[in-house]
Enzyme design. Structure first.
Site, PDB file in Angstrom:
ATOM      1  CG  PHE A 188      -0.257   0.419   2.506  1.00  0.00           C
ATOM      2  CD1 PHE A 188      -0.094   1.774   2.822  1.00  0.00           C
ATOM      3  CD2 PHE A 188       0.238  -0.512   3.400  1.00  0.00           C
ATOM      4  CE1 PHE A 188       0.548   2.155   3.997  1.00  0.00           C
ATOM      5  CE2 PHE A 188       0.879  -0.141   4.571  1.00  0.00           C
ATOM      6  CZ  PHE A 188       1.040   1.205   4.863  1.00  0.00           C
ATOM      7  CE  LYS A 233      -3.242  -8.338  -4.459  1.00  0.00           C
ATOM      8  NZ  LYS A 233      -3.684  -7.314  -3.474  1.00  0.00           N
ATOM      9  CB  CYS A 265      10.303  -0.131   2.643  1.00  0.00           C
ATOM     10  SG  CYS A 265      10.878   0.570   1.105  1.00  0.00           S
ATOM     11  CB  SER A 288       4.706  -7.293   5.657  1.00  0.00           C
ATOM     12  OG  SER A 288       3.815  -8.319   5.249  1.00  0.00           O
TER      13      SER A 288
END
Ligand code: NAD
Length: 492
Positions: free
Chosen positions: A147, A171, A279, A224
């Site tokens: 996201f 996706k 990140c 993640s």
């Protein structure tokens, strides 16, 4: 209420199912996103496989032209794309435009595909024998994205995968999926043939179907660590090549000789920008020697000047976090920190009562290995300060951490910086640069639990990942050279 459609075979496809998509600044549901069922996954894979066959044979100049046009369309639509990101993700407009600019770099790099796809040629490796190598597309790539960068991470993958001659099924994250559909439409407008780029929405089940599907050849995943590990294991078990980038806990070491104002600026920018949902965000400042107290004072001074508010408000420095659940999780780390002997210097959790998913800036003093606030990736506007006595302790802390995405060092000592960059087991290092995301001509990737698979993403390793090598050995013998020789061929 509007349903965000898939983008398949060159057009929007209304889907069934539906997951709520929020505006995190208001806490309201603004749309639903379709969820692909198993038969739609089969259909889109069949579409992509068909399209991949002819796209693999497209000329390099055709691909280059399309990517150049796409680049131009991204520039022209930057304001619209940024607004869409801000609405669904929550980041500020300035930050969304910055993300798009970094994604654009990858499209620009991919425009050089004629250079990146060059093979090698060796003449006369043996008498009358030449060798050349070529790189061919792998086929159909599944691109599964998180996201936190709804445009940049899809562009990391898509630009090089398409340039290499593959079809792509993206996706995107179900939290902020709209921008991916617009990327599909802009690629179509740029002239990309239908079916070469598709957007399929869904959840964990959709991802599982994609990674196990016999019609998928390669998987690029960013998200993640637990999911990255699972995607890598399941994808490779199904015989695919997989690059799966995971989470992070990025340290910023401040040596006693550093300029503390510059270091405090960097800690604020990299710790709280995008509400800490990057990140490559700095989540631990490692204060070496006696710098901690002065540094904390300078950081808190700067925190007083930050404004937290909706991303559409130009006075906001950062916006809300992505969901109510994520906000509550972040608040939990801050409120339980004192149980681990950590001092809460600045507590921004009071904003959590607003309807939007806001958390103000939080600063923790005394984080260390073995405490939850240090060991876990919090992914919010929470900066921890770790106090260590020596440079060696700082390096040992970084190298013992399960993650190895990014790290930064602040110092005026070139020799210490050189030593540091050689000693840390981390993939991306910044020397007086707090968010060292490599430019598009270098590849991006962490070490340890920040990356599963050996291939870093985008840049030269992107082209390697999205292609398969062939080596052709050629001889044009004259009829007079006819002979039978059962010996193993040598070059001597
Ligand atoms: P996430 O792992 O929850 O989701 C990523 C993608 O995986 C989404 O498309 C989601 O639908 C899908 N997914 C979720 N659970 C799944 C499951 N059980 N099985 C299969 N697929 C599943 O990640 P997120 O919350 O969207 O993104 C934030 C995370 O991504 C952070 O940990 C962050 O550090 C990481 N991240 C890493 C990088 C990097 O380059 N290393 C870059 C950006 C984000």
């Amino acid at each position: 209420m509007r349903t965000i459609p898939h983008f398949i075979d060159g057009e929007r496809v209304e889907g069934s199912g539906g997951l709520p998509v929020y505006n995190p600044a208001t806490g309201e549901v603004i749309a639903h996103v379709a969820v692909a069922d198993a038969s739609l996954v089969d259909d889109v894979v069949a579409t992509a496989r068909r399209a991949a066959l002819s796209w693999a044979n497209s000329s390099l100049s055709q691909r280059t032209n399309i990517l150049f046009t796409f680049r131009q369309l991204l520039v022209e639509h930057a304001a619209e794309l940024a607004a869409q990101m801000t609405e669904e993700h929550g980041k500020t407009i300035v930050d969304a435009r910055g993300e798009l600019a970094r994604g654009l770099e990858n499209v620009e790099y991919a425009c050089g595909l004629i250079e990146h796809l060059k093979g090698d040629f060796s003449s006369q490796v043996a008498d009358g024998v030449d060798v050349h190598s070529v790189r061919e597309p792998v086929g159909v790539v599944a691109a599964i994205t998180p996201f936190n960068f709804p445009a940049m991470v899809p562009l990391w993958m898509t630009a090089n995968a398409l340039a290499s001659g593959n079809a792509v099924i993206l996706k995107p994250s179900e939290r902020d999926p709209s921008v991916s559909v617009r990327l599909g439409e802009l690629l179509a407008e740029a002239g990309l043939p239908a079916g070469v780029f598709n957007v399929l929405h869904g959840n964990a089940d959709t991802v599982t179907q994609l990674i196990e599907h016999a019609g998928i050849d390669a998987i690029s995943f960013v998200g993640s660590t637990p999911v990255a590990r699972h995607v890598y294991q399941a994808g490779t078990a199904a015989g695919k090549r997989v690059q799966a980038l995971g989470g992070a806990k990025n340290h910023m070491v401040v040596l006693p000789d550093a300029d503390l104002d510059i270091a405090a600026d960097a800690a604020i920018n990299a710790g709280y920008g995008a509400a800490g949902e990057r990140c490559m965000a700095i989540s631990v400042v490692v204060a070496v020697g006696d710098v901690a107290d002065a540094l904390i004072e300078k950081i808190t001074d700067r925190l007083d000047r930050l404004t937290v508010g909706p991303g559409v408000d130009p006075t906001s420095d950062f916006g809300p976090v992505i969901t109510k659940e994520h906000r509550d999780r972040i608040v939990g780390y801050v409120s339980s920190a004192p149980d681990d002997g950590i001092k809460v210097v600045r507590d921004g959790t009071g904003l959590a009562s607003s309807p939007g998913f806001f958390v103000g800036p939080c600063l923790l003093d005394g984080v260390r290995p073995g405490t939850k606030a240090y060991d876990d990736e919090i992914f919010g506007p929470v900066l921890g300060v770790a106090r260590v006595a020596t440079y060696a302790e700082a390096v040992a802390m970084i190298n013992a951490n399960q993650y190895g995405n990014g790290v930064a060092l602040f110092t005026r000592d070139g020799n210490a910086a050189r030593l540091f960059s050689r000693q840390v087991s981390v993939g991306m290092i910044g020397i007086n640069v707090p968010i060292p995301v490599p430019v598009a001509s270098y590849s991006f990737g962490g070490w340890k639990n920040s990356l599963f698979g050996h291939s870093h993403i985008y840049g030269p390793e992107g082209f390697t990942f999205y292609t398969r090598a062939k080596v052709v050995t050629t001889r044009w013998p004259l009829p007079s050279e006819s002979q039978i020789d059962l010996g193993f061929p040598t070059t001597r």
